[in-house]
Design a protein around this motif. Structure first.
Motif, short mmCIF file in Angstrom:
data_model
loop_
_atom_site.label_atom_id
_atom_site.label_comp_id
_atom_site.label_asym_id
_atom_site.label_seq_id
_atom_site.Cartn_x
_atom_site.Cartn_y
_atom_site.Cartn_z
N ARG A 281 19.69 42.24 2.78
CA ARG A 281 18.45 42.12 3.54
C ARG A 281 18.75 41.39 4.85
O ARG A 281 19.67 40.57 4.92
N ALA A 282 17.98 41.71 5.88
CA ALA A 282 18.13 41.04 7.17
C ALA A 282 16.84 41.23 7.94
O ALA A 282 16.13 42.23 7.76
N SER A 283 16.52 40.28 8.81
CA SER A 283 15.33 40.41 9.64
C SER A 283 15.68 40.17 11.09
O SER A 283 16.70 39.54 11.40
N PHE A 284 14.86 40.71 11.98
CA PHE A 284 15.12 40.57 13.41
C PHE A 284 13.81 40.64 14.17
O PHE A 284 12.85 41.29 13.73
N PRO A 285 13.73 39.97 15.32
CA PRO A 285 12.51 40.05 16.15
C PRO A 285 12.39 41.43 16.78
O PRO A 285 13.38 42.15 16.93
N ILE A 286 11.18 41.79 17.14
CA ILE A 286 10.93 43.08 17.80
C ILE A 286 10.59 42.79 19.26
O ILE A 286 9.62 42.08 19.55
N VAL A 287 11.40 43.31 20.15
CA VAL A 287 11.27 43.00 21.57
C VAL A 287 11.29 44.30 22.38
O VAL A 287 12.09 45.20 22.11
N ARG A 288 10.40 44.37 23.33
CA ARG A 288 10.45 45.46 24.31
C ARG A 288 10.95 44.86 25.61
O ARG A 288 10.38 43.91 26.13
N GLN A 289 12.03 45.41 26.15
CA GLN A 289 12.50 44.94 27.46
C GLN A 289 13.03 46.12 28.26
O GLN A 289 13.50 47.12 27.71
N HIS A 290 12.95 45.96 29.57
CA HIS A 290 13.36 47.04 30.48
C HIS A 290 14.01 46.40 31.70
O HIS A 290 13.44 45.48 32.29
N ALA A 291 15.21 46.86 32.04
CA ALA A 291 15.89 46.35 33.22
C ALA A 291 15.09 46.70 34.47
O ALA A 291 14.52 47.79 34.57
N ASN A 292 15.05 45.78 35.42
CA ASN A 292 14.31 46.03 36.66
C ASN A 292 14.90 47.18 37.45
O ASN A 292 14.20 47.84 38.22
N THR A 293 16.19 47.39 37.30
CA THR A 293 16.85 48.57 37.86
C THR A 293 18.00 48.93 36.95
O THR A 293 18.55 48.05 36.25
N TYR A 294 18.36 50.20 36.88
CA TYR A 294 19.52 50.62 36.08
C TYR A 294 20.81 50.53 36.89
O TYR A 294 21.90 50.66 36.32
N VAL A 295 20.68 50.35 38.20
CA VAL A 295 21.84 50.45 39.09
C VAL A 295 21.87 49.26 40.05
O VAL A 295 20.85 48.90 40.63
N ASN A 296 23.03 48.65 40.20
CA ASN A 296 23.26 47.66 41.26
C ASN A 296 24.64 47.92 41.83
O ASN A 296 25.66 47.57 41.22
N ASN A 297 24.66 48.59 42.98
CA ASN A 297 25.90 48.90 43.67
C ASN A 297 26.82 49.75 42.79
O ASN A 297 26.54 50.91 42.55
N ARG A 298 27.89 49.16 42.22
CA ARG A 298 28.84 49.92 41.40
C ARG A 298 28.70 49.62 39.91
O ARG A 298 29.62 49.87 39.13
N VAL A 299 27.56 49.09 39.54
CA VAL A 299 27.26 48.81 38.13
C VAL A 299 26.06 49.64 37.71
O VAL A 299 25.06 49.70 38.42
N VAL A 300 26.16 50.28 36.54
CA VAL A 300 25.06 51.07 36.02
C VAL A 300 24.89 50.73 34.54
O VAL A 300 25.87 50.46 33.84
N LEU A 301 23.65 50.71 34.07
CA LEU A 301 23.33 50.34 32.69
C LEU A 301 22.94 51.55 31.87
O LEU A 301 22.35 52.52 32.39
N ALA A 302 23.24 51.48 30.56
CA ALA A 302 22.86 52.56 29.63
C ALA A 302 22.52 51.97 28.28
O ALA A 302 23.02 50.91 27.90
N GLY A 303 21.68 52.66 27.53
CA GLY A 303 21.34 52.22 26.19
C GLY A 303 20.54 50.93 26.19
O GLY A 303 19.74 50.68 27.09
N ASP A 304 20.77 50.10 25.16
CA ASP A 304 19.98 48.86 25.02
C ASP A 304 20.19 47.90 26.17
O ASP A 304 19.35 47.01 26.39
N ALA A 305 21.28 47.99 26.91
CA ALA A 305 21.45 47.14 28.09
C ALA A 305 20.39 47.44 29.13
O ALA A 305 20.00 46.57 29.91
N ALA A 306 19.89 48.68 29.15
CA ALA A 306 18.87 49.09 30.11
C ALA A 306 17.46 48.98 29.53
O ALA A 306 16.51 48.69 30.25
N HIS A 307 17.31 49.19 28.21
CA HIS A 307 15.97 49.23 27.62
C HIS A 307 16.04 49.04 26.12
O HIS A 307 16.95 49.52 25.46
N THR A 308 15.11 48.29 25.57
CA THR A 308 14.92 48.23 24.12
C THR A 308 13.45 48.51 23.85
O THR A 308 12.57 48.14 24.63
N ILE A 309 13.18 49.19 22.73
CA ILE A 309 11.81 49.56 22.41
C ILE A 309 11.48 49.12 20.98
O ILE A 309 12.36 48.76 20.20
#
Length: 428
Positions: A281-309
């Motif tokens: 058994r395990a428990s975890f908090p439920i969080v919705r978060q969204h990156a303000n941008t997916y891209v900053n110059n030469r860095v791009v985000l994907a998956g949970d780094a960009a969004h959690t639902i």
């Protein structure tokens, strides 16, 4: 020591490993970095407590990567039906059938063999790691944390904790909800934590493997059943999810297995098979978060780094795979055009495709969360009318099912209209 690559992907979870595999198959020189070790699957062990409901669209993507047969060779459980019903008591509860507005999504109505598969996360991740490691253009750096990021105008790179420098044109942050790459790149997030938490329980039950996954909705949150593989001796494995207040879940976690099993059998819908064993058994908090941008110059985000639902419908990893598929397609286009892989026009194209799609799913989950997790009589009536309408209109029901399966790219119109009316939609 300095090593040069086309792309450095930080985070070798399911999404990062899938992206590395896809790009490696296209001939890109890829470094795949992760602070953890390669996952190990042992068929004799109990199932991983972390499982995902992989949609038909994700299966198709994993087949394109060449890893789906490897996943099936380990273990994956198909489900052909998905049921949803409201368990909230109301004044007429004793007079009306218990599930007056239950909705069942059935693969047979879509000319499909199944809606998706329930797969342990470590199995999907191991299949992707093995495939990535077999490609001559992919180099894995396990057990290595990133200590610094270089996000320059004409190059990028990361430094690992052992002093190794990895230079590249593009850095991908696929390192999860607490992304270090996102922080090093200075990308902020919007974050909302729900009042509920979720407890996942790995169990065995009497009977054969079921072909249905279901969720019963209570005012305190949904309770869900996800079928897994056979355990032998007439028993099967399953994963249960119980959403409730942090205080209630803390109480449940403090119980011994026999007491917890009794609580589950009493609190879950009667459709739950007779449980015989609790494994983990395990428990975890439920969080919705969204990156303000997916891209900053030469860095791009994907998956949970960009969004959690909200994990209500198990769409998190499916959205991540859609990110990976889209990003690798955009990077291939940039290469064919002879352009810088981190060219702004190309990375903006990725964000323009993925941000609205991810935002729609995030808000759709919020619609369900706020509609079902309460005792308000008008909302109780509204959700039962909605479920009743879905039950009575197969076309609308099948549109929702096709979207969840990754067959249709657009949410049904009525859900899109609801999400666009939610407070905060424009900010996500």
């Amino acid at each position: 020591m300095t090593q040069a690559f086309d792309i450095v992907i930080v985070g070798a979870g399911m999404v990062g490993a899938a992206l590395a595999t896809g790009l490696g198959r296209s001939g890109f020189r890829v470094a795949l970095v992760d602070r953890g070790s390669a996952p190990v699957f042992d068929a004799s062990l109990s199932p991983d407590i972390r499982v995902s409901a992989l949609s038909a669209g994700s299966e198709r993507y994993l087949s394109e990567l060449g890893v789906w047969p490897d996943i099936l060779a380990m273990r994956a459980t198909p489900y052909a039906r998905l049921a949803v019903w409201d368990e909230t008591p109301h004044p007429l509860s004793n007079l009306l059938p218990r599930k007056i507005a239950d909705v069942v999504f059935d693969a047979s109505n879509l000319s499909a063999r199944h809606l998706g598969h329930i797969v342990e996360n470590r199995i999907t991740q191991q299949a992707l790691w093995n495939c990535a490691a077999s490609l001559p253009t992919v180099s894995l750096f396990p057990d290595k944390a990133v200590t610094s990021l270089d996000n320059g105008d004409d190059h990028a790179g990361v430094t690992l904790e052992d002093g190794t420098d990895l230079t590249c044109q593009l850095v991908v942050g696929a390192d999860g909800a607490a992304s270090g790459v996102r922080d090093l790149a200075g990308i902020g997030i919007t974050r909302d934590q729900y009042q509920q938490q979720a407890m996942v329980i790995s169990v065995r039950y009497q009977g054969p493997v079921e072909d249905i996954t279901w969720q019963g909705f209570y005012p305190s949150g949904p309770r869900a059943f996800l079928p897994l593989h056979s355990a032998g001796n007439g028993e099967s494995w399953a994963s249960l999810v119980w959403y409730d207040s942090p205080e209630e879940l803390a109480r449940l976690k403090s119980l011994d297995n026999s007491a917890l099993m009794a609580e589950i059998q009493n609190a879950f819908p009667p459709e739950l098979p007779l449980l015989t064993h609790i494994d983990a058994r395990a428990s975890f908090p439920i969080v919705r978060q969204h990156a303000n941008t997916y891209v900053n110059n030469r860095v791009v985000l994907a998956g949970d780094a960009a969004h959690t639902i909200n994990p209500l419908a198990g769409q998190g990893v499916n959205l991540g795979f859609q990110d990976a598929r889209c990003l690798q397609s955009v990077i291939r286009e940039a290469k064919r055009a002879g352009c810088d892989l981190a060219g702004p026009a190309w990375l903006v194209k990725y964000e323009q495709q993925r941000r609205p799609a991810n935002r729609r799913m995030m808000l759709a989950m919020d619609v369900f969360y706020h509609l079902f997790s309460n005792r308000t009589p008008p909302l109780h009536l509204l959700r039962n009318l909605g479920l009743g309408a879905a039950k009575a209109m197969p076309f609308a029901r099948n549109r929702v099912a096709k979207y969840a399966m990754g067959i249709d790219d657009e949410l049904p119109l009525v859900i899109r209209q609801l999400t666009e009316r939610l407070p905060g939609f424009k900010q996500l």
